[in-house]
Design a protein around this motif. Structure first.
Motif, PDB file in Angstrom:
ATOM      1  N   VAL A  68       5.564   3.462  11.075  1.00  0.00           N
ATOM      2  CA  VAL A  68       4.592   4.296  11.781  1.00  0.00           C
ATOM      3  C   VAL A  68       5.072   4.564  13.204  1.00  0.00           C
ATOM      4  N   GLU A  69       5.551   3.515  13.864  1.00  0.00           N
ATOM      5  CA  GLU A  69       6.051   3.655  15.233  1.00  0.00           C
ATOM      6  C   GLU A  69       7.247   4.604  15.277  1.00  0.00           C
ATOM      7  N   ALA A  70       8.138   4.472  14.291  1.00  0.00           N
ATOM      8  CA  ALA A  70       9.312   5.344  14.237  1.00  0.00           C
ATOM      9  C   ALA A  70       8.898   6.794  13.997  1.00  0.00           C
ATOM     10  N   ALA A  71       7.965   7.004  13.068  1.00  0.00           N
ATOM     11  CA  ALA A  71       7.541   8.364  12.737  1.00  0.00           C
ATOM     12  C   ALA A  71       6.945   9.067  13.950  1.00  0.00           C
ATOM     13  N   ARG A  72       6.184   8.353  14.741  1.00  0.00           N
ATOM     14  CA  ARG A  72       5.554   8.951  15.919  1.00  0.00           C
ATOM     15  C   ARG A  72       6.574   9.421  16.952  1.00  0.00           C
ATOM     16  N   ALA A  73       7.785   8.857  16.891  1.00  0.00           N
ATOM     17  CA  ALA A  73       8.816   9.206  17.876  1.00  0.00           C
ATOM     18  C   ALA A  73       9.662  10.395  17.455  1.00  0.00           C
ATOM     19  N   ILE A  74       9.534  10.842  16.201  1.00  0.00           N
ATOM     20  CA  ILE A  74      10.419  11.881  15.672  1.00  0.00           C
ATOM     21  C   ILE A  74      10.143  13.232  16.318  1.00  0.00           C
ATOM     22  N   THR A  75      11.212  13.834  16.838  1.00  0.00           N
ATOM     23  CA  THR A  75      11.093  15.180  17.417  1.00  0.00           C
ATOM     24  C   THR A  75      11.959  16.199  16.687  1.00  0.00           C
ATOM     25  N   ILE A  76      12.910  15.744  15.888  1.00  0.00           N
ATOM     26  CA  ILE A  76      13.833  16.648  15.215  1.00  0.00           C
ATOM     27  C   ILE A  76      13.177  17.239  13.960  1.00  0.00           C
ATOM     28  N   PRO A  77      13.754  18.317  13.403  1.00  0.00           N
ATOM     29  CA  PRO A  77      13.223  18.861  12.154  1.00  0.00           C
ATOM     30  C   PRO A  77      13.189  17.797  11.063  1.00  0.00           C
ATOM     31  N   ALA A  78      12.123  17.812  10.281  1.00  0.00           N
ATOM     32  CA  ALA A  78      11.945  16.801   9.242  1.00  0.00           C
ATOM     33  C   ALA A  78      11.337  17.442   8.003  1.00  0.00           C
ATOM     34  N   LEU A  79      11.722  16.911   6.852  1.00  0.00           N
ATOM     35  CA  LEU A  79      11.188  17.361   5.579  1.00  0.00           C
ATOM     36  C   LEU A  79      10.827  16.136   4.747  1.00  0.00           C
ATOM     37  N   LEU A  80       9.631  16.116   4.204  1.00  0.00           N
ATOM     38  CA  LEU A  80       9.215  15.087   3.259  1.00  0.00           C
ATOM     39  C   LEU A  80       9.192  15.715   1.869  1.00  0.00           C
ATOM     40  N   VAL A  81       9.935  15.118   0.945  1.00  0.00           N
ATOM     41  CA  VAL A  81       9.940  15.566  -0.449  1.00  0.00           C
ATOM     42  C   VAL A  81       9.283  14.469  -1.276  1.00  0.00           C
ATOM     43  N   ARG A  82       8.185  14.794  -1.896  1.00  0.00           N
ATOM     44  CA  ARG A  82       7.451  13.812  -2.704  1.00  0.00           C
ATOM     45  C   ARG A  82       7.553  14.150  -4.185  1.00  0.00           C
ATOM     46  N   GLY A  83       7.719  13.119  -5.007  1.00  0.00           N
ATOM     47  CA  GLY A  83       7.622  13.317  -6.439  1.00  0.00           C
ATOM     48  C   GLY A  83       6.161  13.476  -6.815  1.00  0.00           C
ATOM     49  N   GLY A  84       5.815  14.543  -7.485  1.00  0.00           N
ATOM     50  CA  GLY A  84       4.422  14.818  -7.794  1.00  0.00           C
ATOM     51  C   GLY A  84       3.759  13.721  -8.606  1.00  0.00           C
ATOM     52  N   SER A  85       4.549  12.974  -9.379  1.00  0.00           N
ATOM     53  CA  SER A  85       4.017  11.860 -10.180  1.00  0.00           C
ATOM     54  C   SER A  85       4.565  10.534  -9.675  1.00  0.00           C
ATOM     55  N   SER A  86       4.831  10.464  -8.372  1.00  0.00           N
ATOM     56  CA  SER A  86       5.433   9.275  -7.772  1.00  0.00           C
ATOM     57  C   SER A  86       4.582   8.029  -7.985  1.00  0.00           C
ATOM     58  N   GLU A  87       5.273   6.918  -8.230  1.00  0.00           N
ATOM     59  CA  GLU A  87       4.618   5.623  -8.343  1.00  0.00           C
ATOM     60  C   GLU A  87       4.372   5.001  -6.974  1.00  0.00           C
ATOM     61  N   LEU A  88       5.015   5.551  -5.929  1.00  0.00           N
ATOM     62  CA  LEU A  88       4.933   4.955  -4.598  1.00  0.00           C
ATOM     63  C   LEU A  88       4.150   5.795  -3.605  1.00  0.00           C
ATOM     64  N   VAL A  89       4.429   7.065  -3.544  1.00  0.00           N
ATOM     65  CA  VAL A  89       3.857   7.923  -2.508  1.00  0.00           C
ATOM     66  C   VAL A  89       2.774   8.810  -3.103  1.00  0.00           C
ATOM     67  N   GLN A  90       1.537   8.554  -2.702  1.00  0.00           N
ATOM     68  CA  GLN A  90       0.414   9.363  -3.146  1.00  0.00           C
ATOM     69  C   GLN A  90       0.216  10.534  -2.171  1.00  0.00           C
ATOM     70  N   GLU A  91      -0.588  11.501  -2.590  1.00  0.00           N
ATOM     71  CA  GLU A  91      -0.843  12.656  -1.746  1.00  0.00           C
ATOM     72  C   GLU A  91      -1.436  12.234  -0.399  1.00  0.00           C
ATOM     73  N   ALA A  92      -2.295  11.216  -0.426  1.00  0.00           N
ATOM     74  CA  ALA A  92      -2.900  10.725   0.817  1.00  0.00           C
ATOM     75  C   ALA A  92      -1.844  10.149   1.750  1.00  0.00           C
ATOM     76  N   HIS A  93      -0.841   9.475   1.191  1.00  0.00           N
ATOM     77  CA  HIS A  93       0.238   8.927   2.007  1.00  0.00           C
ATOM     78  C   HIS A  93       1.021  10.057   2.676  1.00  0.00           C
ATOM     79  N   ALA A  94       1.256  11.131   1.924  1.00  0.00           N
ATOM     80  CA  ALA A  94       1.978  12.280   2.494  1.00  0.00           C
ATOM     81  C   ALA A  94       1.189  12.908   3.635  1.00  0.00           C
ATOM     82  N   ARG A  95      -0.121  13.043   3.451  1.00  0.00           N
ATOM     83  CA  ARG A  95      -0.952  13.628   4.515  1.00  0.00           C
ATOM     84  C   ARG A  95      -0.919  12.760   5.771  1.00  0.00           C
ATOM     85  N   GLU A  96      -0.929  11.443   5.586  1.00  0.00           N
ATOM     86  CA  GLU A  96      -0.850  10.539   6.738  1.00  0.00           C
ATOM     87  C   GLU A  96       0.458  10.723   7.488  1.00  0.00           C
ATOM     88  N   PHE A  97       1.537  10.898   6.739  1.00  0.00           N
ATOM     89  CA  PHE A  97       2.833  11.117   7.370  1.00  0.00           C
ATOM     90  C   PHE A  97       2.827  12.409   8.179  1.00  0.00           C
TER      91      PHE A  97
END
Length: 295
Positions: A226-255
């Motif tokens: 979380v601390e690292a993410a808040r510091a990011i200023t460069i272009p970023a892309l999150l790619v989520r597997g739609g049926s991921s066992e780890l990353v839910q849609e809510a997790h992506a929104r938080e990111f």
């Protein structure tokens, strides 16, 4: 279409440890590809080819303790150790090419990417990478999914397999949604034949068992990410597997709340191993993102 034949490049990690990479392409924007835990650089083969054909210079790296890269003599496999290796390779690539690399990290590789970039920016050293792509990894993830993945890794780590076909059966049982390949050539690259005649995964067992392994307190890791993410200023892309066992849609929104300028793509037909489950869709998404950076 004929497959590209990669060259081999050697790097030094943060502890002077030797790291091995396949290099696809001759010139262009350097792209550093970091695989997930228990995988090897070969997981990126098709994506690296797509990048090279698109004009990039792709480096698919075996992370410490994986594949042909050196096992850590001190058994240090904490997430911070992988992040420090990623930073060391990024600095070397910048020296060699004159450009900061774009980092594409899946799972463990994504954790290393995010922590390395966040550490550099928080320290006032400026961006380490030109851009980052996080593949199915966010600061908060489903811990039951983590337990399932680590359970599969541990299950036959010591015992190994009598044959590669036996290992293929184990993978098929773990990934029933994925079509079985006609050849075991790809799987063979993830296995090592030991003197006792058993085939075992091509990674150091201390990754999960050591005092400084990546099976650490998830609350501590989450806070660091979380601390690292808040510091990011460069272009970023999150790619989520739609049926991921780890990353839910809510997790992506938080990111996306932590990194509001980031782009986000959901690969509907994929699970956690997005590049393996739907490589064409994944590679096209990455190429589109990299292409926008050039514009």
């Amino acid at each position: 279409m004929r497959h590209l034949q990669p060259a081999t490049a050697m790097f030094k990690g943060a502890a002077g440890n030797t790291l091995v990479a396949d290099v696809f392409g001759d010139v262009g924007q350097p792209v550093l590809l970091l695989h997930g835990g228990g995988q090897t650089r070969h997981a990126w083969g098709r994506t690296a080819e797509h990048l090279a054909r698109g004009g990039a210079l792709a480096y698919a790296l075996d992370q410490r303790g994986h594949g042909d890269s050196e096992w850590a003599a001190d058994g240090h496999y904490g997430f911070a150790d992988f992040a420090d290796d990623a930073a060391a390779v990024a600095r070397t690539l910048r020296e060699r090419t004159g450009k900061p690399p774009i980092a594409i990290g899946a799972s463990l590789g994504g954790v290393a990417t995010l922590l390395a970039e966040g550490k550099s920016e928080r320290a006032g050293k400026g961006p380490l990478f030109g851009a980052i792509v996080l593949v199915d990894i966010t600061p908060r993830i489903d811990q039951s999914g983590v337990a399932k993945i680590q359970g599969f890794m541990r299950e036959r780590a010591a015992e190994g397999f009598a044959t590669i076909a036996e290992a293929a059966d184990a993978v098929a049982a773990y990934l029933p949604h994925r079509k079985r390949p006609r050849s075991h050539d790809g799987l063979r690259k993830n296995l090592r034949l030991h003197p006792d005649g058993r085939w075992r995964w091509h990674w150091d067992p201390r990754l999960l068992q050591g005092e400084r392994s990546f099976a650490q307190d998830h609350n501590e890791l989450e806070a660091a990410m979380v601390e690292a993410a808040r510091a990011i200023t460069i272009p970023a892309l999150l790619v989520r597997g739609g049926s991921s066992e780890l990353v839910q849609e809510a997790h992506a929104r938080e990111f996306l709340e932590l990194v509001p300028h980031a782009d986000y793509i959901d690969v509907a037909e994929a699970r956690h191993m997005v590049a393996g489950d739907s490589n064409d869709s994944f590679s096209h998404a990455v190429l589109d993102f990299v292409g926008k950076l050039k514009a």
